[in-house]
Write an enzyme that holds these catalytic residues in place. Structure first.
Site, short mmCIF file in Angstrom:
data_model
loop_
_atom_site.label_atom_id
_atom_site.label_comp_id
_atom_site.label_asym_id
_atom_site.label_seq_id
_atom_site.Cartn_x
_atom_site.Cartn_y
_atom_site.Cartn_z
N HIS A 5 -8.71 82.72 -17.25
CA HIS A 5 -9.29 81.32 -17.12
C HIS A 5 -8.00 80.66 -17.58
O HIS A 5 -7.75 79.33 -17.23
CB HIS A 5 -9.90 81.17 -18.49
CG HIS A 5 -11.43 81.95 -18.09
ND1 HIS A 5 -12.19 81.66 -17.14
CD2 HIS A 5 -12.39 82.62 -18.84
CE1 HIS A 5 -13.39 82.39 -16.90
NE2 HIS A 5 -13.31 82.86 -18.24
N LEU B 57 -6.28 59.58 -8.01
CA LEU B 57 -7.26 60.71 -7.93
C LEU B 57 -8.33 60.55 -8.71
O LEU B 57 -7.89 60.35 -10.15
CB LEU B 57 -6.69 62.01 -7.93
CG LEU B 57 -7.36 63.32 -7.82
CD1 LEU B 57 -8.05 63.62 -6.05
CD2 LEU B 57 -6.94 64.45 -8.27
N ASP C 214 -14.14 80.30 -8.84
CA ASP C 214 -14.65 81.57 -9.06
C ASP C 214 -13.53 82.84 -9.24
O ASP C 214 -12.59 82.70 -8.30
CB ASP C 214 -15.76 82.03 -8.38
CG ASP C 214 -16.65 83.25 -9.03
OD1 ASP C 214 -16.47 83.34 -10.22
OD2 ASP C 214 -17.50 83.54 -8.41
C1 FPP Z 1 -15.63 81.39 -13.10
O1 FPP Z 1 -14.93 82.65 -12.99
C2 FPP Z 1 -14.91 80.31 -13.86
C3 FPP Z 1 -15.31 79.76 -14.99
C4 FPP Z 1 -16.78 79.73 -15.57
C5 FPP Z 1 -14.46 79.02 -15.67
C6 FPP Z 1 -13.67 78.05 -15.05
C7 FPP Z 1 -12.71 77.43 -15.96
C8 FPP Z 1 -11.26 77.30 -15.83
C9 FPP Z 1 -10.63 77.47 -14.64
C10 FPP Z 1 -10.70 76.17 -16.66
C11 FPP Z 1 -10.64 75.03 -16.27
C12 FPP Z 1 -10.19 74.07 -17.39
C13 FPP Z 1 -10.32 72.53 -17.01
C14 FPP Z 1 -10.24 71.88 -18.42
C15 FPP Z 1 -10.56 72.08 -15.94
P1 FPP Z 1 -15.45 84.06 -13.62
O2 FPP Z 1 -15.11 84.19 -15.14
O3 FPP Z 1 -17.03 84.20 -13.25
O4 FPP Z 1 -14.52 85.05 -12.84
P2 FPP Z 1 -15.21 86.42 -12.36
O5 FPP Z 1 -16.36 86.11 -11.32
O6 FPP Z 1 -14.00 87.26 -11.77
O7 FPP Z 1 -15.66 87.18 -13.66
#
Ligand code: FPP
Length: 255
Positions: free
Chosen positions: A41, A135, A24
């Protein structure tokens, strides 16, 4: 694998066997830099790559990452669409490298909701890496803990209806055997970055006896030092699985 979760809960070096993470804070990381959320992201993908290397070096057996929840469809359509594109490009550009690193990819969640292209990338990635014994990287995409328990119950009920299973009581073991991570140990350590302290419908069945660790660090900033700190916190915990502290000490002394 819930009822087995007490045995062999750590690797030889005391590390957790299975780490599950809610990644997050990507959006806030980007916002702080006056950049669009997708940049956060993309920075999050870099963190994923670094931590795969760390987990491989530390002989962690399973790393489970919550990439997209069943509820994330509620995000603005433009963000959903960019995230889907990011999943496709990341999978297609990284899968060969993951294979060379002996990583085995496993995707859990209701994948039929994804585009054919993304479904194809997932199937190809899983197929290419299926015999690797390094892994195990579990990517939860369009995943929800409620969905997982319901799909396990549906599998069991179908098997009973069609005579594959006897028409007896549905036990916890039976559900565990049909949950999406059935062949894997349950998570020993659950981490959520970004400062929120909830599990947001991730691995509900599997987290019954997992140790929780919350950190305000935003996901793109969560590096191997931060993961080491979380693991050190895990190593300092006494896992009781319903017993008293004295019983656990007595049991440890017997080993
Ligand atoms: C939450 O942060 C994150 C997500 C919903 C997406 C997570 C995805 C990735 C890190 C890409 C990973 C890719 C692969 C292929 C594994 P948020 O957007 O809710 O952050 P915020 O709370 O600050 O708005």
């Amino acid at each position: 694998m819930s009822n087995d979760s007490e045995s062999l809960i750590v690797t030889d070096n005391g590390n957790p066997r299975h780490i599950a993470i809610i990644m997050d804070g990507n959006g806030r990381w980007a916002k702080k830099r006056f950049m669009p959320r997708i940049i956060g992201h993309k920075a999050g993908v870099k963190t994923v790559k670094n931590l795969i290397d760390f987990c491989t070096a530390e002989k962690i057996e399973v790393l489970s990452l919550f990439a997209f929840s069943s509820e994330n469809w509620r995000r603005p359509p433009e963000e959903v669409s960019l995230l889907m594109k990011l999943f496709i490009t990341t999978l297609s550009s990284e899968i060969k490298k993951l294979n060379r690193k002996n990583v085995k990819l496993v995707c859990i969640g209701e994948r039929s909701a994804f585009s054919n292209e993304l479904q194809r990338e997932i199937i190809n990635g899983e197929k290419l890496t299926q015999n690797n014994d390094g892994l195990i990287l579990v990517i939860a995409a369009n995943y929800g803990g409620h969905w997982d328990i319901a799909q396990a119950a549906n599998q069991v009920s179908t098997k009973i209806r069609t005579g594959i299973l006897p028409n007896t009581l549905i036990t916890e073991d039976l559900i565990s055997q049909h949950i999406s991570t059935a062949s894997l140990p349950d998570p020993d350590l659950f981490i959520r970055t970004g400062g929120e302290e909830r599990i947001s419908n991730f691995l509900l069945w599997q987290l019954a006896y997992t140790e929780f660790y919350f950190t305000p660090i935003l996901w793109p900033d969560f590096n191997s030092t931060a993961l080491r700190q979380a693991i050190d916190s895990f190593k300092g915990r006494q896992r009781r699985f319903g017993r008293t502290g004295d019983q656990v000490i007595a049991k440890t002394n017997l080993l």
